[in-house]
Design a protein around this motif. Structure first.
Motif, PDB file in Angstrom:
ATOM      1  N   UNK A 106       0.832  -1.208   0.000  1.00  0.00           N
ATOM      2  CA  UNK A 106       0.000   0.000   0.000  1.00  0.00           C
ATOM      3  C   UNK A 106       0.866   1.257   0.000  1.00  0.00           C
ATOM      4  N   UNK A 107       1.873   1.279   0.848  1.00  0.00           N
ATOM      5  CA  UNK A 107       2.743   2.456   0.961  1.00  0.00           C
ATOM      6  C   UNK A 107       3.490   2.715  -0.350  1.00  0.00           C
ATOM      7  N   UNK A 108       3.969   1.652  -0.972  1.00  0.00           N
ATOM      8  CA  UNK A 108       4.766   1.799  -2.197  1.00  0.00           C
ATOM      9  C   UNK A 108       3.939   1.877  -3.476  1.00  0.00           C
ATOM     10  N   UNK A 109       2.653   1.639  -3.403  1.00  0.00           N
ATOM     11  CA  UNK A 109       1.813   1.620  -4.604  1.00  0.00           C
ATOM     12  C   UNK A 109       1.991   2.859  -5.488  1.00  0.00           C
ATOM     13  N   UNK A 110       1.951   4.070  -4.943  1.00  0.00           N
ATOM     14  CA  UNK A 110       2.115   5.235  -5.821  1.00  0.00           C
ATOM     15  C   UNK A 110       3.491   5.310  -6.489  1.00  0.00           C
ATOM     16  N   UNK A 111       4.488   4.682  -5.875  1.00  0.00           N
ATOM     17  CA  UNK A 111       5.850   4.737  -6.413  1.00  0.00           C
ATOM     18  C   UNK A 111       6.130   3.654  -7.439  1.00  0.00           C
TER      19      UNK A 111
END
Length: 130
Positions: A106-111
């Motif tokens: 979830x945390x890395x999804x935008x990256x």
């Protein structure tokens, strides 16, 4: 121990974040694609993390400031959730700590979302459609 007033405030805050995340990720539309239980687990994990009393949240073995994690989670949309669900559905390896895995994805999804889909396109274009 929390006073009743504090407990009520925390419940209201939690409910507000739950509603905001539902809106951000277009929850009713995602229900047409995924099981409610799966979506609710992701949403509850996000709300738990956002409402955590801790000042840091562990993501991929690193302690991140809670406000950074909160900001990132509040920017997730339905495309990010679809990406997370794809990652889960396409993962064949054993996940030892599902909570930490989900927090990290979830945390890395935008990256990572753009590169993930670009690699799928590259694979399909190079190897032909299977």
């Amino acid at each position: 121990m929390y006073s009743q007033e504090d407990a009520d405030r925390m419940c209201r805050e939690r409910q507000q974040y739950l509603e905001l995340i539902h809106e951000n990720i277009e929850y009713p539309y995602l229900l047409n694609e995924y099981r409610k239980e799966e979506l609710d687990e992701l949403v509850e994990l996000m709300v738990d993390t956002i409402c955590s009393q801790r000042s840091v949240i562990r993501i991929a073995g690193d302690d991140k400031p809670k406000e950074v994690v909160k900001s990132r989670f509040l920017k997730l949309d339905s495309g990010h959730i679809r990406y997370v669900m794809d990652c889960l559905n396409n993962n064949c390896s054993k996940i030892r700590n599902v909570k930490q895995y989900l927090l990290t994805v979830l945390y890395n999804a935008p990256l990572t979302i753009n590169n993930y889909y670009q690699q799928l396109v590259n694979h399909d274009m190079r190897g032909g459609f299977e």
